[in-house]
Design a protein around this motif. Structure first.
Motif, short mmCIF file in Angstrom:
data_model
loop_
_atom_site.label_atom_id
_atom_site.label_comp_id
_atom_site.label_asym_id
_atom_site.label_seq_id
_atom_site.Cartn_x
_atom_site.Cartn_y
_atom_site.Cartn_z
N GLU A 152 0.82 -1.22 0.00
CA GLU A 152 0.00 0.00 0.00
C GLU A 152 0.85 1.27 0.00
N ALA A 153 2.14 1.13 0.31
CA ALA A 153 3.04 2.29 0.38
C ALA A 153 3.10 3.05 -0.93
N GLY A 154 2.94 2.36 -2.04
CA GLY A 154 3.05 3.03 -3.33
C GLY A 154 1.79 3.73 -3.79
N TYR A 155 0.72 3.63 -3.02
CA TYR A 155 -0.56 4.08 -3.54
C TYR A 155 -0.81 5.58 -3.33
N TYR A 156 -0.90 6.04 -2.09
CA TYR A 156 -1.25 7.44 -1.87
C TYR A 156 -0.17 8.40 -2.39
N PRO A 157 1.11 8.20 -2.08
CA PRO A 157 2.12 9.09 -2.68
C PRO A 157 2.15 8.98 -4.19
N GLY A 158 1.91 7.77 -4.71
CA GLY A 158 1.89 7.59 -6.17
C GLY A 158 0.75 8.35 -6.82
N LEU A 159 -0.43 8.30 -6.23
CA LEU A 159 -1.57 9.02 -6.79
C LEU A 159 -1.32 10.53 -6.78
N ASN A 160 -0.71 11.03 -5.70
CA ASN A 160 -0.42 12.46 -5.65
C ASN A 160 0.63 12.86 -6.67
N TYR A 161 1.63 12.03 -6.85
CA TYR A 161 2.66 12.32 -7.87
C TYR A 161 2.05 12.31 -9.27
N ILE A 162 1.21 11.33 -9.55
CA ILE A 162 0.56 11.25 -10.86
C ILE A 162 -0.38 12.44 -11.07
N ALA A 163 -1.16 12.78 -10.03
CA ALA A 163 -2.08 13.91 -10.15
C ALA A 163 -1.31 15.20 -10.43
N GLY A 164 -0.17 15.37 -9.75
CA GLY A 164 0.64 16.55 -9.98
C GLY A 164 1.26 16.59 -11.36
N SER A 165 1.26 15.45 -12.05
CA SER A 165 1.80 15.37 -13.41
C SER A 165 0.74 15.60 -14.47
N TRP A 166 -0.53 15.73 -14.06
CA TRP A 166 -1.62 15.93 -15.01
C TRP A 166 -2.39 17.23 -14.78
N TYR A 167 -2.40 17.72 -13.53
CA TYR A 167 -3.19 18.90 -13.20
C TYR A 167 -2.28 20.09 -12.90
N THR A 168 -2.79 21.28 -13.20
CA THR A 168 -2.05 22.50 -12.90
C THR A 168 -2.36 22.97 -11.48
N GLN A 169 -1.67 24.03 -11.08
CA GLN A 169 -1.80 24.51 -9.71
C GLN A 169 -3.21 25.02 -9.39
N ARG A 170 -3.93 25.51 -10.38
CA ARG A 170 -5.28 26.01 -10.12
C ARG A 170 -6.29 24.88 -10.02
N GLU A 171 -5.87 23.65 -10.33
CA GLU A 171 -6.78 22.50 -10.36
C GLU A 171 -6.48 21.45 -9.31
N LEU A 172 -5.26 21.46 -8.78
CA LEU A 172 -4.77 20.30 -8.04
C LEU A 172 -5.35 20.18 -6.63
N GLY A 173 -5.54 21.30 -5.94
CA GLY A 173 -5.98 21.24 -4.55
C GLY A 173 -7.31 20.52 -4.37
N LYS A 174 -8.30 20.87 -5.20
CA LYS A 174 -9.62 20.25 -5.08
C LYS A 174 -9.54 18.76 -5.36
N ARG A 175 -8.79 18.40 -6.38
CA ARG A 175 -8.75 17.00 -6.78
C ARG A 175 -7.96 16.14 -5.78
N ALA A 176 -6.89 16.70 -5.23
CA ALA A 176 -6.16 15.99 -4.19
C ALA A 176 -7.05 15.75 -2.98
N MET A 177 -7.87 16.74 -2.65
CA MET A 177 -8.79 16.59 -1.53
C MET A 177 -9.88 15.59 -1.83
N ILE A 178 -10.37 15.57 -3.07
CA ILE A 178 -11.48 14.69 -3.42
C ILE A 178 -11.08 13.23 -3.27
N PHE A 179 -9.92 12.83 -3.84
CA PHE A 179 -9.62 11.40 -3.74
C PHE A 179 -9.12 11.03 -2.33
N TRP A 180 -8.57 12.01 -1.59
CA TRP A 180 -8.24 11.73 -0.19
C TRP A 180 -9.50 11.50 0.62
#
Length: 534
Positions: A152-180
């Motif tokens: 499970e160690a690769g999951y949450y940090p991995g999802l955040n790294y991937i999200a940061g590779s697809w979303y810009t700064q104006r989009e990332l906060g909401k989406r990081a909060m949603i899947f958390w």
């Protein structure tokens, strides 16, 4: 890009002067409404596939992670003779595996397609989860929990790294909060699922209801993992085009990341290694997340409810709670928490224009107040009042995804550094969390847990100090960059071959060109159309 000055997409270019464009009310509800049509269509697809899969997957991950706590309150304690601190030890052993796997698995995502990494670890912990069904003693539980934590160690940090590779700064906060929050919903659902398993499956085939919970969790996990092999994309700047994007959309996704300051993978060299090691980000940001994670009050409500059901010397004679109530009443706290967290994310990305730090200050003050109240309260003099306090005790402990978003933003110019620091933040947080509960959050101290409440208040005070340090250092960097006339956080790494000449390409817009022609404030490139794609 600046952590204080956000949303280059709000800037338009008119008569060679950048001015602020008003955001529509729809844009405040969901940011894609204020984007050009083709970018809006791209984000619709990215949200539909990535955000949905992340949310469902993290829901399952937290369901599998929290099932031990639900099982403990529903008969596992008695069946495995867990009468001391065995539950704390089981959590700590899981945490040890989680710590060990963080950085290696997140760095693996910079070199191996996420489509193979994430679903594979998910399948692995699904197999181990179903194996928990058959455990006979607590030592077997310890062994299985270690390896579940490792995967499970690769999951949450991995999802955040991937999200940061697809979303810009104006989009990332909401989406990081949603899947958390989807993960927290999984934790909440575990209580209801355990209650249903206990009521409907207890004794079926001669097995206790708590054992069936692990089987049900695994049955839910396997299909999601298999779907991931077909849906998870490569990263825009370092992989192949995923099947659900056309060529134009894929190119647009790459340009968006470059304009947002993201980079593709680069070779590890001594100068690069030295930059990572001696960056203040490496030493300050992981500690910020670790302090936040250990500043929260560990939810004591389940232990408090269970304490009414002792056979000798009950705290309030005649008052008891059923197994179903013990599992479901604490979920009200999670529901309230989810509402508050969504409010925070929308405010942070919207009216506060990407500022993450105000919420860390607010949450710290709230935790200090609630921890001190519960530490000194008679928990049994007013049952209704105590119940309400428990529902609200963690209401404002939802700054974690905003911290990870802040880390994603502050380290956006080096993809390997970003992967390392996100993973290091989680690893350090769980390292402290593996040790501290054995001293301050002992099972035998609940529900009062005076040491734990004091610890939470002290750590919240430290979070205020560390947030201030992070803010001061980030502002210092911005001033230095402004003086140098650059928007890079450090000397940028050499671009990968995937990135060369990307910005010279253009994608045909609806009624305008997206060719780069001018620079806006803080170094943003402004397309001829007047819109900045971020």
């Amino acid at each position: 890009m600046s952590s204080q000055k956000r949303f280059s997409a709000d800037i338009v270019h008119h008569e060679d002067q950048p001015v602020q464009a008003k955001r529509s009310w729809k844009g405040y509800l969901w940011d894609t409404w204020d984007l050009p049509q083709k970018e809006r269509k791209l984000l619709f697809k990215v949200d539909g596939f990535i955000l949905t899969l992340f949310s469902v997957g993290f829901f399952i991950k937290n369901l599998d992670q929290s099932n031990v706590n639900s099982a403990f309150l529903s008969g596992m304690k008695e069946d495995l003779s867990m009468n001391g601190n065995e539950l704390v030890y089981a959590v700590s052993i899981w945490t040890a595996g989680y710590i060990i796997g963080q950085i290696p698995l997140n760095l693996l995502l910079t070199r191996v397609d996420p489509r193979w990494v994430i679903p594979t670890v998910e399948l692995g912990w699904g197999v181990l989860t179903v194996s928990t069904y058959a455990i006979k003693n607590v030592k077997q539980l310890y062994a299985i929990r270690f390896f579940i934590g490792l995967l499970e160690a690769g999951y949450y940090p991995g999802l955040n790294y991937i999200a940061g590779s697809w979303y810009t700064q104006r989009e990332l906060g909401k989406r990081a909060m949603i899947f958390w929050l989807a993960g927290l919903a999984g934790e909440m659902f575990s209580g209801y699922l355990q209650a249903a398993a206990y009521n409907n499956l207890n004794g079926v085939l001669g097995h206790a209801g708590w054992r069936w919970l692990f089987v049900i969790d695994a049955v839910i996990t396997f299909p999601i993992a298999i779907i991931g092999y077909f849906i998870f994309p490569s990263l825009p700047l370092q992989g192949k085009k995923v099947w659900w994007l056309n060529d134009e959309e894929y190119e647009l996704s790459r340009q968006r990341m470059i304009k947002d300051g993201k980079t593709g993978r680069t070779a590890w060299t001594w100068p690069k290694f030295r930059r990572v090691i001696f960056s203040w980000h490496t030493w300050v940001l992981p500690a910020l997340y670790a302090i936040w994670m250990n500043s929260s009050v560990q939810q004591p409500m389940g232990y408090w409810l269970k304490s009414f059901n002792v056979k000798k010397n009950p705290p309030v004679p005649g008052v008891t709670f059923t197994v179903a109530q013990i599992n479901t009443l604490p979920t009200i706290a999670t529901a309230l928490f989810i509402v508050m967290a969504l409010i925070w994310a929308w405010l942070s990305d919207g009216p506060l224009r990407g500022r993450r730090w105000p919420f860390l200050y607010a949450g710290s003050v709230y935790v200090i107040m609630m921890a001190l109240i519960l530490r000194n309260r008679d928990l049994y003099s007013d049952i209704t009042g105590t119940k309400v306090l428990y529902w609200f005790v963690r209401l404002m402990s939802c700054g974690g995804p905003l911290i990870i978003t802040w880390i994603n933003e502050l380290t956006s110019d080096d993809t390997e550094k970003r992967a390392i620091i996100i993973a290091a933040a989680l690893a350090l947080a769980y390292t402290v969390n593996a040790i501290a509960p054995n001293f301050v959050w002992k099972t035998v101290d609940f529900p009062q847990a005076k040491k734990g409440m004091t610890y939470a208040a002290v750590m919240s005070g430290l979070l205020i100090i560390w947030t201030t340090l992070t803010l001061v250092l980030s502002i210092r960097d911005e001033r230095r960059k402004a003086a140098l006339g650059t928007t890079s956080k450090e000397a940028p790494a050499s671009p990968s071959s995937d990135q060369v000449d990307i910005e010279s390409k253009s994608i045909e817009g609806d009624n305008d060109s997206t060719s780069v022609s001018a620079e806006g404030p803080h170094g943003q490139r402004v397309p001829k159309s007047g819109h900045i794609l971020v």
